[in-house]
Design an enzyme around this catalytic site. Structure first.
Site, short mmCIF file in Angstrom:
data_model
loop_
_atom_site.label_atom_id
_atom_site.label_comp_id
_atom_site.label_asym_id
_atom_site.label_seq_id
_atom_site.Cartn_x
_atom_site.Cartn_y
_atom_site.Cartn_z
N ASP A 36 3.95 -3.60 24.39
CA ASP A 36 2.56 -4.06 24.38
C ASP A 36 2.35 -5.11 25.48
O ASP A 36 1.29 -5.13 26.12
CB ASP A 36 2.21 -4.67 23.02
CG ASP A 36 2.13 -3.62 21.92
OD1 ASP A 36 2.13 -2.42 22.26
OD2 ASP A 36 2.06 -4.00 20.74
N ASP A 40 -0.35 -4.91 28.46
CA ASP A 40 -1.34 -5.97 28.67
C ASP A 40 -1.27 -6.50 30.10
O ASP A 40 -2.29 -6.84 30.71
CB ASP A 40 -1.11 -7.12 27.68
CG ASP A 40 -1.43 -6.72 26.24
OD1 ASP A 40 -2.15 -5.72 26.06
OD2 ASP A 40 -0.95 -7.40 25.32
N GLU A 117 -7.38 22.66 8.09
CA GLU A 117 -7.05 21.29 8.50
C GLU A 117 -7.71 20.29 7.56
O GLU A 117 -8.75 20.59 6.94
CB GLU A 117 -7.47 21.02 9.94
CG GLU A 117 -8.95 21.11 10.22
CD GLU A 117 -9.27 20.85 11.69
OE1 GLU A 117 -8.99 19.73 12.15
OE2 GLU A 117 -9.76 21.77 12.36
N LYS A 119 -10.01 17.57 6.00
CA LYS A 119 -11.39 17.18 6.29
C LYS A 119 -11.47 15.66 6.28
O LYS A 119 -11.59 15.03 5.24
CB LYS A 119 -12.35 17.78 5.26
CG LYS A 119 -13.82 17.59 5.60
CD LYS A 119 -14.69 18.32 4.59
CE LYS A 119 -16.17 18.20 4.95
NZ LYS A 119 -16.65 16.80 4.90
N ASP A 121 -12.59 11.93 6.40
CA ASP A 121 -13.78 11.27 5.88
C ASP A 121 -14.22 10.21 6.88
O ASP A 121 -13.91 9.03 6.76
CB ASP A 121 -13.47 10.65 4.52
CG ASP A 121 -14.73 10.35 3.72
OD1 ASP A 121 -15.82 10.79 4.16
OD2 ASP A 121 -14.64 9.70 2.67
N GLU A 177 -13.90 13.88 14.76
CA GLU A 177 -14.23 12.87 13.76
C GLU A 177 -13.73 11.51 14.21
O GLU A 177 -12.57 11.36 14.62
CB GLU A 177 -13.56 13.25 12.42
CG GLU A 177 -14.20 12.62 11.22
CD GLU A 177 -15.40 13.43 10.71
OE1 GLU A 177 -16.02 12.99 9.74
OE2 GLU A 177 -15.70 14.50 11.30
N TYR A 229 -11.63 18.49 16.50
CA TYR A 229 -11.51 19.64 15.60
C TYR A 229 -12.17 20.92 16.11
O TYR A 229 -12.01 21.98 15.52
CB TYR A 229 -12.00 19.32 14.19
CG TYR A 229 -13.45 18.87 14.07
CD1 TYR A 229 -14.51 19.70 14.41
CD2 TYR A 229 -13.76 17.61 13.56
CE1 TYR A 229 -15.83 19.30 14.27
CE2 TYR A 229 -15.07 17.20 13.41
CZ TYR A 229 -16.11 18.04 13.76
OH TYR A 229 -17.41 17.64 13.63
N LYS A 318 -13.76 21.37 -1.02
CA LYS A 318 -13.88 19.97 -1.38
C LYS A 318 -12.90 19.59 -2.48
O LYS A 318 -12.67 20.35 -3.42
CB LYS A 318 -15.32 19.66 -1.84
CG LYS A 318 -16.37 19.88 -0.76
CD LYS A 318 -16.13 19.02 0.46
CE LYS A 318 -16.46 17.56 0.24
NZ LYS A 318 -17.88 17.25 0.19
N CYS A 412 -6.27 -19.82 -21.81
CA CYS A 412 -5.57 -18.56 -22.03
C CYS A 412 -6.14 -17.85 -23.25
O CYS A 412 -6.27 -18.46 -24.33
CB CYS A 412 -4.08 -18.82 -22.22
SG CYS A 412 -3.14 -17.34 -22.64
N CYS A 415 -2.89 -17.92 -26.00
CA CYS A 415 -2.35 -19.15 -26.57
C CYS A 415 -3.28 -20.34 -26.44
O CYS A 415 -2.96 -21.44 -26.91
CB CYS A 415 -1.00 -19.47 -25.95
SG CYS A 415 -1.10 -20.02 -24.22
N CYS A 430 -1.65 -18.91 -16.76
CA CYS A 430 -1.61 -19.62 -18.03
C CYS A 430 -0.50 -20.67 -17.96
O CYS A 430 0.62 -20.38 -17.55
CB CYS A 430 -1.36 -18.66 -19.18
SG CYS A 430 -0.86 -19.44 -20.72
N CYS A 436 3.49 -19.23 -24.98
CA CYS A 436 2.46 -18.19 -24.97
C CYS A 436 3.11 -16.87 -25.37
O CYS A 436 4.03 -16.37 -24.69
CB CYS A 436 1.85 -18.08 -23.57
SG CYS A 436 0.64 -16.74 -23.40
#
Length: 530
Positions: A36, A40, A117, A119, A121, A177, A229, A318, A412, A415, A430, A436
Site C-alpha cells: 500500500d 501511495d 450468479e 443476485k 443486493d 451492480e 453482470y 428470490k 439488576c 438480585c 450487575c 446474584c
C-alpha cells in the site's frame, strides 16, 4: 503552464499505466503486487506531475478516483437500451414454469443451458465506454431514464476507467451492480458512529446513498465495489456467443465478475446451485437476495425476446427476505456470567431469513438509545444466515400514542444490585457478583461445559434447579453434592443422579489449562479496581 518534453510525457504515461495495472491486481484480482505504501508513493508522484502539467490529465487518469468539486445536481440521461427488471421466482415450481416457457417458445429445443450468479443486493448501473475510456455511468432510474453518476462512479477502485484490451472495442455498454461488502459496511458505520453521525441501516442503503452524493469526494471515501453482470451494446465483430463467454470476455477487459458464477446444463442444475448458495449465504462477503438465472445462448436470448418490462430469457430466483416487520412486545434484561446485562427484544413471531423469529438481541444501553425504542413499536428485524437476529430500526410513523419508552434498568432484575456503567466499555454490568443467582447459574454452566470441566449430565435445567433450591451457591458446592440431595430434584432418577456424581468426581482429573478456563476469571473487574 509549464512546457512538456517527450521524456515527461513518456514518464507520465508509464506512471498512469503502472497505477492502472496495480489497481487492477489489487481491487479486481485480489492479488496485490506492491505494498500500500508503494502504491501511495506512485499516486503522490502522479498528483505532483499533474499539478505541474495539468494539460496531461485525461479521463482515465487514476487521479479521477479521488473525486472532484461538488455537482449542483444530477443530470438525467436516457438509456440507449432500457434497463429492464426481472421476473421473480419464489420457489422451485415458479423456476420450473420459467424453464417450461423457455422450451415452449424455443419450439421444443432440447438443450437449453443456463448461467447462474448471485443476485447482489446493491445498485444497478450502466457504464458506457468509447474507445476503451469510460464516458458515462448512469443509474437504472425508471428503466428508461436514469441519473448521470459518472463523477462518483469514477472513484470506485474495482472499476476500470480504461479497458485493458488492445485494441479496445469502439463502443461497449457494461452493466453491473455497485455494492458494499459486509466488512466495508461495518467499517463505514464505525467511522460515522465515531463522528456522531447516524449509522447506515444496511449495505444496500449505504451503497445507494454513497453513489448519490453530489460531492464525489465523499463517494471516494466510501468502500464501494463494482461487479459486472452483462453487456448490452458491443459494436465490434467477433463477440462471444454465450452469456458465460461474455462474462469471461468482460473479465479480460478489466472488470470484476462474480467468482460464484455457475454454468448449469439444465434447470435441475440451476435448482441445485440455488440450494447450495442459500446454505452458503451467510458465509459470503456481501449481501444477496437470490440468484439470477439467464439462458446461456445469446442467440436463443434474441429469439425469446422481451415482455414490456422484463426479458423472457432471465429470471430472479428470490431467497427468503433477511428483513421483515414485527412488533416489539416487551424487553427482557438477561444477566450473564460476568454480570453483563443484555437487553433482549420479545417480538411478534415473524418469518425472516428462512426461520421464524420471536426474539432479538439489543446488545447494550447505547443500542436502545440509538433505536429510541418504545413498547409496541413496529420494528425492522434483520437476520443474515445464522447470524443472531437484530432489530435494525424503528418505524416511527407507526408508533402508538402514549407508548412507553424502553428504559435500561438501574438495578439488576434478578438480585436488585446496582447496575454499573463503566466508561471504558459499552456493556452495563450487575454489581452483585456471586450474590446474584443469574451470575451463579451462568458461572456453573460455564464451569461444567465440555470445553471446561466436562461434567456430563449437568445441563442448564439441572443447574437452575440446584441454584434455585439452594443446594449450590458456587462451583465449590458441586463437589459437596450427595445422592440424598439430588434424588428429590424433579426429573432426576436414581441412575441419573449416580451418573452425575460420578461425572463430578471424574472432573477432578483434568488439565491446568482446562481448569483455568473453567474458572472463567473476568480480569477486567480487577483491572478497573487497580
Amino acid at each position: 503552464m509549464a512546457s512538456i518534453n517527450d521524456g515527461i510525457v513518456a514518464s507520465y504515461k508509464q506512471l498512469v499505466s503502472d497505477l492502472q495495472t496495480h489497481n487492477h491486481y489489487y481491487h479486481v484480482l485480489d492479488d496485490p503486487r506492491i505494498t500500500d505504501g508503494e502504491y501511495d508513493g506512485l499516486m503522490r508522484q502522479l498528483l505532483l506531475v499533474e499539478k505541474q502539467y495539468p494539460q496531461l490529465i485525461k479521463e482515465d487518469s487514476p487521479s479521477k478516483r479521488i473525486g472532484g468539486a461538488p455537482l449542483p445536481e444530477f443530470t438525467q440521461v436516457k438509456h440507449m437500451v432500457p434497463m429492464l427488471s426481472l421476473d421473480n421466482a419464489f420457489g422451485i415450481k415458479a423456476l420450473r414454469d420459467f424453464d417450461r416457457r423457455v422450451h415452449e417458445r424455443l419450439q421444443g429445443s432440447e438443450n437449453v443451458s443456463y448461467l447462474c450468479e448471485p443476485k447482489l443486493d446493491g445498485v444497478a448501473v450502466s457504464l458506457i465506454y468509447e474507445d476503451g475510456i469510460l464516458v458515462r455511468a448512469a443509474t437504472r432510474g425508471d428503466g428508461a431514464i436514469g441519473e448521470d453518476v459518472t463523477s462518483n462512479v469514477k472513484t470506485i477502485k474495482s472499476l476500470p476507467l480504461k479497458l485493458i484490451s488492445d485494441p479496445p472495442p469502439r463502443l461497449i455498454e457494461v452493466r453491473g451492480e455497485i455494492y458494499m461488502t459486509r466488512q466495508g459496511f461495518e467499517g463505514l458505520n464505525v467511522f460515522v458512529n465515531n463522528r456522531g453521525e447516524k449509522p447506515f441501516v444496511n449495505p444496500r442503503n449505504a451503497a445507494a446513498g454513497s453513489l448519490r452524493q453530489l460531492d464525489s469526494r465523499i463517494t471516494a471515501r466510501r468502500p464501494l465495489s463494482f461487479c459486472a453482470y452483462s453487456v448490452e451494446q458491443y459494436t465490434d465483430s467477433g463477440s462471444p456467443d454465450t452469456q458465460h463467454g461474455m462474462m469471461r470476455y468482460v473479465g479480460q477487459l478489466g472488470f470484476r465478475t462474480n467468482p460464484d458464477i455457475f454454468f448449469a446444463a439444465d434447470i435441475d442444475a440451476c435448482e441445485r446451485y440455488c440450494n447450495d448458495l442459500l446454505t452458503r449465504r451467510a458465509l459470503l462477503a456481501y449481501d444477496i437476495d437470490g440468484v439470477v438465472i439467464k439462458v446461456n445462448d445469446l442467440e436463443k436470448q434474441k429469439v425469446l425476446g422481451f415482455l414490456s418490462r422484463s426479458p423472457r430469457w432471465a429470471i430472479a430466483r428470490k431467497f427468503p427476505a433477511e428483513e421483515a416487520f414485527s412488533q416489539l412486545l416487551s424487553v427482557d434484561f438477561q444477566v450473564g456470567r460476568t454480570g453483563a446485562v443484555t437487553p433482549v427484544a420479545r417480538l411478534s413471531p415473524v418469518f425472516v431469513g428462512g426461520v421464524t423469529i420471536s426474539s432479538a438481541s439489543l446488545h447494550n444501553p447505547d443500542e436502545i438509545t440509538r433505536l429510541d425504542l418504545h413498547l409496541g413499536d413496529t420494528v425492522v428485524v434483520r437476520r443474515a444466515g445464522d447470524v443472531i437476529p437484530q432489530v435494525v430500526r424503528v418505524i416511527h410513523e407507526r408508533r402508538q400514542k402514549n407508548s412507553s419508552e424502553v428504559l435500561f434498568p438501574k438495578f439488576c432484575p434478578v438480585c436488585d444490585a446496582p447496575i454499573l456503567n463503566n466508561t471504558s466499555e459499552v456493556v452495563a454490568r450487575c454489581s452483585g457478583s456471586l450474590s446474584c443467582a443469574a451470575q451463579v447459574k451462568q458461572v456453573i454452566k460455564h464451569f461444567a461445559s465440555r470445553s471446561a470441566m466436562n461434567i456430563n449430565g449437568l445441563g442448564e435445567r439441572l443447574v437452575d434447579q440446584l441454584v434455585d433450591s439452594g443446594c449450590v451457591t458456587s462451583i465449590v458446592d458441586l463437589y459437596d453434592l450427595s445422592l440424598p440431595m439430588l434424588i428429590p430434584l424433579a426429573r432426576l432418577a436414581d441412575k441419573s443422579a449416580r451418573n452425575l456424581l460420578s461425572a463430578i468426581e471424574n472432573s477432578k482429573k483434568t488439565t491446568l489449562q482446562k481448569f483455568l478456563y473453567a474458572l472463567g476469571i473476568f480480569f477486567d473487574q480487577y483491572l478497573d479496581n487497580s
